[in-house]
Design a protein around this motif. Structure first.
Motif, PDB file in Angstrom:
ATOM      1  N   THR A   1     -29.096 -13.689 -61.178  1.00 19.46           N
ATOM      2  CA  THR A   1     -28.753 -14.536 -62.322  1.00 19.46           C
ATOM      3  C   THR A   1     -30.004 -14.644 -63.186  1.00 19.46           C
ATOM      4  O   THR A   1     -31.049 -15.116 -62.724  1.00 19.46           O
ATOM      5  N   PRO A   2     -29.953 -14.191 -64.423  1.00 21.59           N
ATOM      6  CA  PRO A   2     -31.172 -14.150 -65.236  1.00 21.59           C
ATOM      7  C   PRO A   2     -31.639 -15.530 -65.671  1.00 21.59           C
ATOM      8  O   PRO A   2     -30.849 -16.472 -65.782  1.00 21.59           O
ATOM      9  N   ASP A   3     -32.922 -15.638 -65.902  1.00 19.03           N
ATOM     10  CA  ASP A   3     -33.527 -16.842 -66.450  1.00 19.03           C
ATOM     11  C   ASP A   3     -33.335 -16.809 -67.967  1.00 19.03           C
ATOM     12  O   ASP A   3     -33.904 -15.955 -68.655  1.00 19.03           O
ATOM     13  N   LEU A   4     -32.534 -17.734 -68.481  1.00 22.77           N
ATOM     14  CA  LEU A   4     -32.239 -17.756 -69.909  1.00 22.77           C
ATOM     15  C   LEU A   4     -32.984 -18.867 -70.629  1.00 22.77           C
ATOM     16  O   LEU A   4     -32.595 -19.280 -71.727  1.00 22.77           O
ATOM     17  N   SER A   5     -34.063 -19.349 -70.028  1.00 21.31           N
ATOM     18  CA  SER A   5     -34.878 -20.342 -70.719  1.00 21.31           C
ATOM     19  C   SER A   5     -35.486 -19.713 -71.973  1.00 21.31           C
ATOM     20  O   SER A   5     -35.628 -18.479 -72.074  1.00 21.31           O
ATOM     21  N   VAL A   6     -35.845 -20.548 -72.931  1.00 22.78           N
ATOM     22  CA  VAL A   6     -36.441 -20.053 -74.172  1.00 22.78           C
ATOM     23  C   VAL A   6     -37.689 -19.238 -73.874  1.00 22.78           C
ATOM     24  O   VAL A   6     -37.914 -18.169 -74.456  1.00 22.78           O
ATOM     25  N   GLU A   7     -38.492 -19.713 -72.938  1.00 22.37           N
ATOM     26  CA  GLU A   7     -39.748 -19.038 -72.617  1.00 22.37           C
ATOM     27  C   GLU A   7     -39.501 -17.666 -71.992  1.00 22.37           C
ATOM     28  O   GLU A   7     -40.170 -16.675 -72.344  1.00 22.37           O
ATOM     29  N   ALA A   8     -38.553 -17.591 -71.059  1.00 20.93           N
ATOM     30  CA  ALA A   8     -38.278 -16.322 -70.381  1.00 20.93           C
ATOM     31  C   ALA A   8     -37.714 -15.291 -71.346  1.00 20.93           C
ATOM     32  O   ALA A   8     -38.113 -14.117 -71.330  1.00 20.93           O
ATOM     33  N   LEU A   9     -36.799 -15.711 -72.209  1.00 22.12           N
ATOM     34  CA  LEU A   9     -36.231 -14.773 -73.178  1.00 22.12           C
ATOM     35  C   LEU A   9     -37.289 -14.312 -74.169  1.00 22.12           C
ATOM     36  O   LEU A   9     -37.294 -13.139 -74.581  1.00 22.12           O
ATOM     37  N   ALA A  10     -38.197 -15.203 -74.552  1.00 18.15           N
ATOM     38  CA  ALA A  10     -39.260 -14.826 -75.482  1.00 18.15           C
ATOM     39  C   ALA A  10     -40.171 -13.762 -74.865  1.00 18.15           C
ATOM     40  O   ALA A  10     -40.646 -12.852 -75.562  1.00 18.15           O
ATOM     41  N   GLU A  11     -40.415 -13.860 -73.563  1.00 15.20           N
ATOM     42  CA  GLU A  11     -41.246 -12.855 -72.893  1.00 15.20           C
ATOM     43  C   GLU A  11     -40.578 -11.485 -72.916  1.00 15.20           C
ATOM     44  O   GLU A  11     -41.234 -10.460 -73.153  1.00 15.20           O
ATOM     45  N   VAL A  12     -39.261 -11.465 -72.681  1.00 10.93           N
ATOM     46  CA  VAL A  12     -38.542 -10.192 -72.723  1.00 10.93           C
ATOM     47  C   VAL A  12     -38.550  -9.625 -74.137  1.00 10.93           C
ATOM     48  O   VAL A  12     -38.774  -8.423 -74.345  1.00 10.93           O
ATOM     49  N   THR A  13     -38.320 -10.485 -75.128  1.00 15.29           N
ATOM     50  CA  THR A  13     -38.356 -10.037 -76.523  1.00 15.29           C
ATOM     51  C   THR A  13     -39.683  -9.386 -76.850  1.00 15.29           C
ATOM     52  O   THR A  13     -39.739  -8.299 -77.447  1.00 15.29           O
ATOM     53  N   ALA A  14     -40.786 -10.024 -76.446  1.00 15.03           N
ATOM     54  CA  ALA A  14     -42.116  -9.499 -76.752  1.00 15.03           C
ATOM     55  C   ALA A  14     -42.354  -8.156 -76.075  1.00 15.03           C
ATOM     56  O   ALA A  14     -42.935  -7.235 -76.675  1.00 15.03           O
TER      57      ALA A  14
ATOM     58  N   ALA B   1     -24.410 -13.983 -75.908  1.00 11.92           N
ATOM     59  CA  ALA B   1     -24.931 -13.973 -77.279  1.00 11.92           C
ATOM     60  C   ALA B   1     -26.425 -14.287 -77.297  1.00 11.92           C
ATOM     61  O   ALA B   1     -27.196 -13.652 -78.027  1.00 11.92           O
ATOM     62  N   ARG B   2     -26.861 -15.242 -76.494  1.00 10.04           N
ATOM     63  CA  ARG B   2     -28.291 -15.583 -76.442  1.00 10.04           C
ATOM     64  C   ARG B   2     -29.105 -14.394 -75.916  1.00 10.04           C
ATOM     65  O   ARG B   2     -30.190 -14.101 -76.416  1.00 10.04           O
ATOM     66  N   ILE B   3     -28.574 -13.735 -74.912  1.00 10.00           N
ATOM     67  CA  ILE B   3     -29.256 -12.553 -74.358  1.00 10.00           C
ATOM     68  C   ILE B   3     -29.402 -11.467 -75.417  1.00 10.00           C
ATOM     69  O   ILE B   3     -30.488 -10.901 -75.621  1.00 10.00           O
ATOM     70  N   LEU B   4     -28.319 -11.182 -76.119  1.00  8.92           N
ATOM     71  CA  LEU B   4     -28.340 -10.082 -77.081  1.00  8.92           C
ATOM     72  C   LEU B   4     -29.184 -10.415 -78.313  1.00  8.92           C
ATOM     73  O   LEU B   4     -29.813  -9.524 -78.895  1.00  8.92           O
ATOM     74  N   THR B   5     -29.226 -11.666 -78.692  1.00  3.68           N
ATOM     75  CA  THR B   5     -30.114 -12.059 -79.780  1.00  3.68           C
ATOM     76  C   THR B   5     -31.567 -11.844 -79.380  1.00  3.68           C
ATOM     77  O   THR B   5     -32.371 -11.330 -80.167  1.00  3.68           O
TER      78      THR B   5
END
Length: 389
Positions: free
Chosen positions: A7-20, A68-72
């Motif tokens: 189950t992925p971590d969808l916190s703002v911080e975790a998603l920002a790390e993946v984006t970067a 949607a949050r993941i894909l954004t």
């Protein structure tokens, strides 16, 4: 098979790390046109590419808003990775909602997904027909044999290219006992490594350059009997392509492009903070003109995000908004393009330079228009709906 998928971590911080991490290689892949494997692998390691695998198959079974949050987040890093991820997550979500894959094939897909990215895409467009949502039937055929099917045809705009583990191919059934005037239409689940599959490198596009959206030829590809999944006709007996109107599961593509608009907003702000013209003697971010432009960009991004998540929340609440979904997709597209165009236009030459990521974000954002249903078809359908008695 029941897999064990995180189950992925969808916190703002975790998603920002993946984006970067994804963004770090986006410009290089945009230039080479190679499949953006580093970005895809980053999304996979974070558990994002299997987020919609159904719980009955050992996945987290995340719903539309989390998707949607993941894909954004992925699209904000690299739109090409976002498109590959969107197609995959939509496929897993469809299987979770209505299992239809041959069991052996889906077991294999889940097994591959535990050790690395395993991409899937619906391969539908054809060189002569164009977009399926515009109407018509495919020339690609699935011929019935004694023990299965034989697939023949040529497809266009098959995103993922040779990186696809499985193709979901739109075809007409050619059956000895079928009705030639009303043949069955459906999709075939096709392993990407079967004999008879040939790729033709045709993709040389303005945007999404790393998506590998090439042509593919199927020549005598043999498949088992359960590989064909029929798309039922309507109550009136007429076949209508499911992509002709937006549905509850069709907001993955808009979500990734909202990520592109967010990336454009960030790029504009970074440029404005660092640009110090000699005549001004301070960063242009301190001027009211640039502040107003930044505010306009932000307005468009916020509008797009609110339309997306507002629609999904209304669907969760059971609101009868099916007829409005296509309009909402068009409105989101307009906001995404407006945000990126505003950023590029305000900077002039620097905004159009390949040394600045804004020009790539604009090229990618313009691609939102090609996803069905297209704007002109939506406006005509909406106009007819409100003008009829």
């Amino acid at each position: 098979m029941t897999a064990t998928l995180p189950t992925p971590d969808l916190s703002v911080e975790a998603l920002a790390e993946v984006t970067a991490e994804i963004a770090a290689t986006a410009a290089d892949y945009d230039r080479t046109g190679d499949l953006p494997w580093k970005g895809v692998e980053a999304a996979h390691r974070a558990g994002l590419l299997t987020a919609t695998v159904g719980r009955q198959f050992g996945g987290p079974g995340l719903g539309p808003r989390d998707t949607a949050r993941i894909l954004t987040a992925i699209g904000e890093g690299d739109a090409s990775v976002g498109l590959l991820a969107s197609n995959l997550l939509i496929s897993h979500a469809g299987q979770a909602a209505r299992p239809h894959w041959p069991a052996a094939y889906y077991d294999d897909l889940l097994l591959r997904s535990q050790s690395g990215p395993a991409l899937v895409n619906a391969v539908r467009a054809e060189p002569e027909l164009g977009a399926p949502a515009r109407g018509g039937l495919p020339k690609t055929t699935a011929t019935r044999t004694g023990d299965g099917w034989v697939l023949n045809g040529r497809k266009a705009y098959a995103t993922g290219g040779t990186g696809l583990a499985y193709h979901v191919v739109w075809a007409v059934a050619d059956e000895p006992d079928g009705d030639p005037d009303r043949p069955r239409v459906g999709h075939l689940i096709v392993p990407g490594d079967l004999p008879g599959i040939t790729w033709v490198d045709t993709w040389d596009h303005l945007g999404l350059r790393a998506s590998n959206t090439h042509d593919v030829i199927y020549d005598g590809v043999r498949l088992p009997a359960d590989a064909f999944v029929e798309i039922p006709r309507g109550p009136d007996g007429i076949y209508r392509d499911p992509a002709a109107a937006a549905g509850p599961g069709s907001f993955g593509h808009p979500a990734l492009y909202i990520g592109v608009a967010r990336a454009a907003r960030t790029a504009f702000a970074e440029f404005a903070r660092n640009r110090v013209p000699s005549a001004l003697g301070k960063p242009i971010a301190g001027t009211e003109r640039i502040q107003a432009v930044a505010g306009e960009i932000d307005l468009q991004v916020v509008q797009a995000e609110t339309l997306l998540h507002g629609a999904l929340l209304r669907l969760e609440a059971g609101d009868p908004i099916a007829a409005e979904l296509s309009n909402l997709k068009v409105a989101i597209a307009r906001s995404v393009i407006a945000a990126t165009q505003t950023a590029v236009a305000a900077l002039g030459n620097p905004g159009l330079s390949r040394h600045n990521p804004l020009e790539r974000h604009l090229r990618d954002a313009l691609c939102i228009r090609v996803h069905p249903p297209q704007e002109d078809a939506v406006l005509i359908a909406g106009g007819r709906r409100i003008l009829q008695k």
